[in-house]
Design an enzyme around this catalytic site. Structure first.
Site, PDB file in Angstrom:
ATOM      1  CG  HIS A   9       0.104  -0.063   2.501  1.00  0.00           C
ATOM      2  ND1 HIS A   9       0.546   1.411   3.021  1.00  0.00           N
ATOM      3  CD2 HIS A   9       0.120  -1.101   3.729  1.00  0.00           C
ATOM      4  CE1 HIS A   9       1.173   1.010   3.805  1.00  0.00           C
ATOM      5  NE2 HIS A   9       1.216  -0.181   4.973  1.00  0.00           N
ATOM      6  NE  ARG A  60      -1.757  -0.188   6.657  1.00  0.00           N
ATOM      7  CZ  ARG A  60      -2.513  -0.485   7.750  1.00  0.00           C
ATOM      8  NH1 ARG A  60      -3.180  -0.253   7.780  1.00  0.00           N
ATOM      9  NH2 ARG A  60      -1.263  -1.250   8.356  1.00  0.00           N
ATOM     10  CD  GLU A  87       2.430  -4.765   8.441  1.00  0.00           C
ATOM     11  OE1 GLU A  87       2.878  -6.204   7.809  1.00  0.00           O
ATOM     12  OE2 GLU A  87       3.302  -3.717   7.437  1.00  0.00           O
ATOM     13  CG  HIS A 182      -0.637  -4.773   4.507  1.00  0.00           C
ATOM     14  ND1 HIS A 182      -1.476  -2.972   5.439  1.00  0.00           N
ATOM     15  CD2 HIS A 182      -1.968  -5.588   4.927  1.00  0.00           C
ATOM     16  CE1 HIS A 182      -2.726  -3.006   5.252  1.00  0.00           C
ATOM     17  NE2 HIS A 182      -3.115  -4.375   4.522  1.00  0.00           N
TER      18      HIS A 182
END
Length: 229
Positions: A9, A60, A87, A182
């Site tokens: 991202h 994100r 993430e 991520h």
């Protein structure tokens, strides 16, 4: 030969403020939006036509995917969101400033928490403020599956079932797949498909908003790897 594209991202608001983010759902910064759009322009120039998109359940990554696909004219393709591409969970470090944390615990300890393959961060309890156990997007999960903190090893262990059940079958079928996720979920996947050692993975960086393109054969061996941008 199937193509697999990873995009970390774009810069998030907490990347900008140098805070540990993990599963906290923060938005892209203005620069992050532009990075995501630029990734889409690079993919358009490369001429890759996608069949399937995957992303996490965090804003994100979702927005990065959408901005990139819109720029390359492929916002319409099938998309699946999954917590397994989130993430890594930074536990009790989430929300803390990285520089201030390094001052308190030392640069070496913070580097270990950030990059070590198998060292866990300080953990959150399910009852702690900010625990993902209180977030509706994870309400369908067995509470025991919701982490209080993760290292890269644990992140890999939760990512691989999704790879085996969804991503790998798509690639074996010859589909081109894009994954917007991520730094650590993509590091985990990179470790797996490139067979990177536990020691060497500590040094792997995933650049924000920079597409990485893999050409994979029918056995999902990497035949070519290209970084765009």
């Amino acid at each position: 030969m199937a193509k697999l594209v990873f995009i970390r991202h774009g810069q998030s608001a907490w990347n900008l403020s140098n805070q540990f983010t993990g599963w906290v759902d923060v938005d892209l910064s203005e620069e992050g939006v532009q990075q995501a759009k630029n990734a889409g322009k690079l993919l358009k120039a490369e001429g890759i036509e996608f069949d399937q998109a995957y992303t996490s359940v965090l804003t994100r990554a979702i927005k990065t995917l959408h901005f990139a696909l819109e720029e390359c004219g492929q916002l319409w393709i099938p998309e699946m969101k999954t917590w397994r591409l989130n993430e890594r969970h930074y536990g009790a470090l989430q929300g803390l400033n990285k520089a201030e944390t390094a001052e308190k615990y030392g640069d070496e300890q913070v580097h270990i928490w950030r990059r070590s393959y198998d060292t866990l961060p300080p953990l959150l309890k399910a009852t702690d403020e900010g625990s993902a156990a209180k977030d509706r997007r994870y309400s369908h999960l067995d509470p025991r599956a919701i982490p209080g903190g993760e290292n890269l090893k644990v992140t890999l262990e939760r990512v691989i079932p999704f790879w085996e059940d969804h991503i790998a079958p798509d690639l074996i079928d010859g589909k081109n797949v894009i994954i917007a996720a991520h730094g650590n979920s993509l590091r985990a996947l990179t470790k797996y498909i490139e067979n990177i050692s536990d020691e060497d993975i500590m040094n792997l960086e995933m650049a924000t908003g920079q597409p990485v393109v893999y050409d994979l054969d029918e056995h999902l061996n990497v035949k070519n790897k290209q970084k765009l941008g």
